[in-house]
Motif scaffolding. Structure first.
Motif: not given
Length: 352
Positions: A67-76, A82-86, A144-149
């Protein structure tokens, strides 16, 4: 070719080395109580390529899902994440050399409460694939830090902790350029029992193989002294090795076209390696600038002093240890590990 990660389906055998990393990942994943794995190392050391090749280098009892979290982290939103991860997990399973077809999670439950829905989905996957260990590889995990923030929620990290505590058939591998000690303190609450695996320089034998046999049936185009020179100036850093070799091939081709050398006998020399260094420094400017920007003021100050011929003092011990871990300085603190890094910083200071 330098820069992009390698895709096993197109790059075939172009990925070199890292056998020790693959073996350790497999051994730890199959242990009775697998730890959380952290694959870390500097930028462009081949971490993503290694993860893409992992399914081809370990046994079939382990199912690596990248899983590329660089792409997933674009989710706001948490739902978007969750959809991106799945989606990435499902696609990663389809791309495996031994394809695994995973069901989609319940869309309504995912929209209602994303991460509990993912927990239920992970349990279903485990039940329908008995005898398999799933290795969830989260690349660029620092994102994931970006997502948390962005979401003001630690739900993604709570999901990870739940996965570690209650899903024995799921193993986590984080991949990134930072050690856990470099992240915010709250990470330590979520990631315990972590085993760090360092992605460092290639071994010299692996680097020589990359230089002389980048693809099958590659003609011998290097004088032995040229190969030695490439090893010396790059310290076997894979991206820099590839870039120097690329520029040497370009140099040979230009010389052949100008009839200075015969195509069948043209070989790169140690002098050619010296000649391409300015071009390599220019082409890898972004790589080196990113490295320079990642350093603290105290780190840069010490490097400036070293460039100007000064020797580290007792007060510099902590900075030296840090820069040694980052593979910039030798343990003594009075020399650069990679001569090309030193040349770039010298050039940078001249322009200041």
């Amino acid at each position: 070719m330098a820069g992009n990660s390698l895709d096993p389906k197109t790059a075939k055998n172009r990925f070199k080395g890292r056998i020790d990393i693959f073996q350790e990942i497999e051994t730890l994943a199959l242990s009775e109580q697998p730890p959380v794995l952290l694959l870390y190392g500097g930028r462009r050391t081949g971490k993503t390529s290694a993860l893409k090749y992992l399914p081809y280098r370990i046994g079939s009892d382990i199912v690596p899902l990248l899983v590329d979290l660089q792409g997933a982290a674009s989710a706001t939103t948490l739902k978007g994440l969750a959809e991106n991860l799945a989606q990435q997990i499902i696609e990663a399973a389809r791309r495996l050399p031994r394809t695994v077809n995973l069901p989609y999670p319940d869309a309504n439950k995912l929209a209602e409460d994303p991460f509990p829905a993912l927990q239920t989905w992970f349990t279903e996957i485990k039940r329908s694939n008995r005898g398999k260990q799933f290795l969830l590889c989260l690349d660029e995990y620092e994102r994931l830090d970006e997502v948390v923030k962005a979401t003001s929620s630690r739900a993604p990290l709570n999901f990870i902790r739940n996965l570690l505590q209650h899903q024995r058939k799921w193993i986590l591998l984080f991949s990134g350029s930072q050690e856990l000690s470099e992240l915010d303190d709250y990470w330590s609450d979520y990631l315990i029992n972590t085993r760090a695996l360092r992605m460092t320089y290639l071994q010299e034998s692996e680097a020589r193989d990359l230089i002389q046999q980048p693809v099958e049936n590659f003609r011998d185009i290097y004088e032995p002294t040229a190969v030695d020179a490439i090893i010396q100036i790059t310290r076997c850093q894979p991206y820099l090795v590839q870039l120097v070799c690329y520029e040497l091939v370009e140099l040979l081709n230009r010389d052949i076209r100008r009839n200075r050398r015969e195509a069948d006998t043209a070989k790169a020399t140690a002098q050619d390696v010296k000649e391409v260094i300015p071009i390599v420094l220019e082409r890898s400017d972004q790589y080196f600038r990113e490295l320079w920007r990642s350093l603290a003021d105290s780190d840069r100050s010490l490097l400036r002093r070293l460039i100007h011929g000064e020797t580290p003092t007792q007060q510099d011990k902590g900075v030296v240890r840090k820069l040694t871990r980052k593979e910039i300085l030798t343990q003594e603190g009075n020399a650069f590990q990679v001569p090309l890094v030193q040349k770039y910083i010298e050039q940078l200071l001249e322009e200041e």
